[in-house]
Write an enzyme that holds these catalytic residues in place. Structure first.
Site, PDB file in Angstrom:
ATOM      1  N   THR A 176       9.588 -71.082  -0.384  1.00 23.08           N
ATOM      2  CA  THR A 176      10.717 -71.289  -1.313  1.00 23.08           C
ATOM      3  C   THR A 176      11.309 -69.918  -1.612  1.00 23.08           C
ATOM      4  O   THR A 176      10.587 -68.926  -1.630  1.00 23.08           O
ATOM      5  CB  THR A 176      10.187 -71.941  -2.608  1.00 23.08           C
ATOM      6  OG1 THR A 176       9.837 -73.278  -2.324  1.00 23.08           O
ATOM      7  CG2 THR A 176      11.220 -71.906  -3.727  1.00 23.08           C
ATOM      8  N   ASP A 207      10.652 -78.676  -8.680  1.00 21.08           N
ATOM      9  CA  ASP A 207      11.099 -77.930  -9.862  1.00 21.08           C
ATOM     10  C   ASP A 207      12.321 -77.067  -9.588  1.00 21.08           C
ATOM     11  O   ASP A 207      13.063 -76.722 -10.516  1.00 21.08           O
ATOM     12  CB  ASP A 207       9.963 -77.028 -10.354  1.00 21.08           C
ATOM     13  CG  ASP A 207       9.557 -76.003  -9.295  1.00 21.08           C
ATOM     14  OD1 ASP A 207       9.400 -76.397  -8.109  1.00 21.08           O
ATOM     15  OD2 ASP A 207       9.409 -74.815  -9.628  1.00 21.08           O
TER      16      ASP A 207
END
Ligand code: ASP
Length: 308
Positions: A176, A207
């Site tokens: 990420t 998230d």
């Protein structure tokens, strides 16, 4: 003093930025190898792109978008090209951007075609009355805004396909990406972009595109981009909790960031954050084995690190 040393911060100066390329476990095969060298080079390119803008007086928003775009275009990170495969062998991309000056934010979830999710998130923020768009309609929005769409095959890499075939749902799913920046005008911004976790159920949203969980920026406290097992960062509202601890309890950036990560660890989650406050202090704590990360600022030379 001991606490201060344990919770180290780096002073970037009046402007600067930091990036991350995900937290996770050490893959021995990659350690010190050519892939790692390319990852370090890509992180440095992202920092250089963002910092060139900040030096010229561009906004923190421009800087985080430019830095994240470099990492989305790199096949080495789990965002844009090189995204993780979901349970169906497809890609669904999440991203968000947050403006600390106005608390404006834009976010996209489960994109399948947009080449640069961070740009779509920014377009949601700037060209709609909304904060979040999801699914095929978000890809159609990207096309209407003139943003590049790619065929599904563009996002696939052999490395990520192997991880999927091995059935590795590794929670931290390396790669990420995110950025936090402080500009010359004193404004903070943050952005995060991801393919999510390998083998995630189709439709799962992590998230990264949830404002307050994987991304947050508020000039009165800090800018945060998170990486790790997203469910825990959502449950603890991690990025906002760091800002809230500073605002309500007067904690330092580093104290707040460490406390939130410690809570995530107690719940069984792993990962890390990059967090930058309005005075240019940077904290990059993580409780996983590694976190790809780097920073550069008015008073800090460009540096990149992976391990502890
Ligand atoms: N936080 C991301 C997610 O859960 C994954 C990661 O950072 O590795 O989607």
């Amino acid at each position: 003093m001991i606490a201060a040393r344990r919770h180290a911060t780096l002073a970037l100066g009046r402007f600067g930025l930091a990036v991350h390329g995900g937290a996770g476990t050490i893959e021995r095969a990659d350690m010190g190898g050519p892939r790692e060298a390319r990852q370090r080079a890509a992180l440095a390119r992202a920092l250089t792109a963002g910092y060139a803008l900040l030096r010229e007086g561009a906004s923190a928003l421009d800087a985080v978008a430019a830095a994240v775009l470099v990492l989305e275009d790199s096949p080495l990170f789990n965002a844009g090209r090189g995204a993780a495969f979901n349970a169906d062998g497809r890609h669904e991309l999440d991203a968000a951007i947050a403006d600390g000056a106005t608390l404006a934010a834009g976010s996209v979830a489960a994109l399948r075609r947009a080449r640069n999710p961070v740009l779509v998130a920014r377009a949601v923020m700037q060209h709609t009355p909304h904060v979040m768009l999801a699914g095929p309609a978000a890809d159609r929005f990207a096309r209407r805004r003139g943003l590049a769409l790619m065929p599904a095959a563009y996002f696939a890499t052999a490395h990520r396909r192997r991880a999927w075939l091995r059935g590795r749902v590794d929670g931290g799913g390396h790669g990420t990406v995110g950025a936090v920046a402080l500009d010359r005008a004193g404004n903070l911004a943050a952005a995060t972009s991801t393919g999510g976790t390998t083998g995630k159920l189709a439709g799962r949203v992590g998230d990264s595109p949830i404002v307050g969980a994987g991304v947050y920026a508020d000039n009165s406290t800090c800018a945060v981009s998170a990486t790790g097992t997203g469910e825990y960062f959502i449950r603890t509202v991690a990025a906002h909790d760091i800002a809230a601890r500073m605002r309500y309890r007067g904690e330092s950036l580093a104290e707040a960031a460490h406390a939130v990560l410690a809570r995530i660890a107690r719940l069984g989650g792993a990962g890390g954050v990059i967090a930058l406050d309005r005075r240019g202090r940077l904290a990059m704590p993580f409780n996983s084995a590694l976190m790809y990360r780097g920073s550069v600022g008015e008073r800090a030379r460009l540096s990149v690190a992976i391990y502890r």
